[in-house]
Design an enzyme around this catalytic site. Structure first.
Site, mmCIF file in Angstrom:
data_model
loop_
_atom_site.group_PDB
_atom_site.id
_atom_site.type_symbol
_atom_site.label_atom_id
_atom_site.label_comp_id
_atom_site.label_asym_id
_atom_site.label_seq_id
_atom_site.Cartn_x
_atom_site.Cartn_y
_atom_site.Cartn_z
ATOM 1 N N MET A 168 0.841 -1.200 0.000
ATOM 2 C CA MET A 168 0.000 0.000 0.000
ATOM 3 C C MET A 168 0.878 1.254 0.000
ATOM 4 O O MET A 168 0.415 2.337 0.351
ATOM 5 C CB MET A 168 -0.943 -0.003 1.204
ATOM 6 C CG MET A 168 -1.901 -1.197 1.163
ATOM 7 S SD MET A 168 -3.425 -0.938 2.058
ATOM 8 C CE MET A 168 -2.817 -0.704 3.700
ATOM 9 N N GLY A 169 2.147 1.094 -0.371
ATOM 10 C CA GLY A 169 3.040 2.248 -0.431
ATOM 11 C C GLY A 169 3.533 2.670 0.940
ATOM 12 O O GLY A 169 3.446 1.911 1.898
ATOM 13 N N HIS B 277 9.348 -3.575 3.198
ATOM 14 C CA HIS B 277 8.885 -3.777 1.817
ATOM 15 C C HIS B 277 10.075 -4.118 0.902
ATOM 16 O O HIS B 277 9.978 -4.996 0.055
ATOM 17 C CB HIS B 277 8.213 -2.502 1.293
ATOM 18 C CG HIS B 277 6.981 -2.086 2.041
ATOM 19 N ND1 HIS B 277 6.932 -0.950 2.804
ATOM 20 C CD2 HIS B 277 5.750 -2.638 2.130
ATOM 21 C CE1 HIS B 277 5.731 -0.815 3.325
ATOM 22 N NE2 HIS B 277 4.983 -1.833 2.941
#
Ligand code: AMP
Length: 279
Positions: free
Chosen positions: A30-31, A37
């Site tokens: 989701m950024g 990440h």
């Protein structure tokens, strides 16, 4: 690095690569990217020829509209992180691209859907599996990478993949932590200085349980862990459990081969989750 906004453009880029037997990996996010990440992208690179990272803040998985509204969206920062990580393709669709018309979604994810996060965030995993199914259909990956940080989410995605009999391998990757133990999360940005200190108790309680797993009973471990958390100002515990890693049901006698401790708490205004595998 190619940045793609539509499903059609993504398919026309990836389908020829599939035809030449290139292995495609997907890392859904989701950024508001951080080292957690990036670690998924690095693991994906070892196992695939092409790594696609999606950035999409999925409205259907948010149970609190305020949480959706304040979700961080630092686009330039994310692009730089992905470029530096050597990501091949970024898929960044709009909400209307992913949800062109109102739609119903409900699949059977098994009884674990309603435990833990499912209890505190009703319908959350229906929203998560709805968007991940759309991303899987758009990318058609051979393998997809998720963080153990969202332990229950990995289980739910595996159940969704089994439900649709999709030929996609699901890989769970280790939790990346700050040096002091706090699990990295896009939501950490919302922590005040005091919250940031108080939030440490979550990983400390998990570590206590891990370190004392063989010497103390499950009730003793739970009592100590909850005490640690409840004694910390500004931290409001939702749950701390020692559970069977497959069913997420409470583990009472340490008999199962797969046991995990999971915690969720509000620290100040920010809800955080964390977990540690005990066996
Ligand atoms: P999110 O953007 O929060 O939806 O997360 C995207 C993916 O990154 C999910 O599979 C998460 O489980 C994973 N992830 C988030 N935080 C971490 C972390 N600290 N370590 C490893 N993976 C993570």
């Amino acid at each position: 690095m190619k940045v793609i906004n539509t499903i059609a453009a993504l398919k026309s880029l990836l389908e020829p690569l599939k035809l030449t037997q290139q292995k495609i990996a997907l890392v859904p996010t989701m950024g508001a990217l951080h080292k957690g990440h990036v670690s998924l992208i690095k693991i994906a690179q070892l196992q695939a020829d092409v790594v696609v990272c999606s950035i999409f803040v999925n409205p259907t998985q948010f149970t609190d509209p305020k949480d959706l509204e304040k979700y961080p969206r630092p686009l330039e920062h994310d692009m730089k992180m992905l470029e530096d990580a050597g990501c091949n393709v970024v898929f960044m669709p709009s909400v209307t691209e992913m949800y062109p018309a109102p739609e119903e979604w409900h699949i059977d994810l098994g009884p674990a859907e309603f435990l833990l996060e499912g209890e505190f965030r009703r319908g959350h995993y229906q929203g998560v599996t709805q968007i991940v199914k759309k991303l899987f259909d758009a990318v058609n990956p051979d393998v997809a990478f998720f963080g153990q940080k969202d332990f229950q989410q990995v289980l739910m995605i595996k159940n969704m993949v089994a439900h649709f009999e999709m030929p996609i391998q699901i890989v769970s990757c280790p939790i990346i932590r700050e040096d002091d133990g706090l699990a990295m999360s896009s939501r950490n940005i919302h922590l005040t200085e005091a919250d940031r200190k108080n939030a440490l108790v979550l990983s400390q309680a998990l570590l206590f349980v891990k370190n004392n797993f063989s010497s103390l009973s499950v009730p003793q471990l739970l009592e100590e862990a909850k005490k640690l958390i409840n004694e910390t100002p500004g931290v409001e515990l939702d749950y701390f459990t020692i559970a069977n890693g497959e069913t997420l049901l409470p583990e009472v006698d340490k008999s199962h081969h797969d046991i995990v401790a999971l915690v969720a708490a509000k620290v100040g205004q920010t809800r955080l989750i964390d977990n540690m595998i005990l066996r």
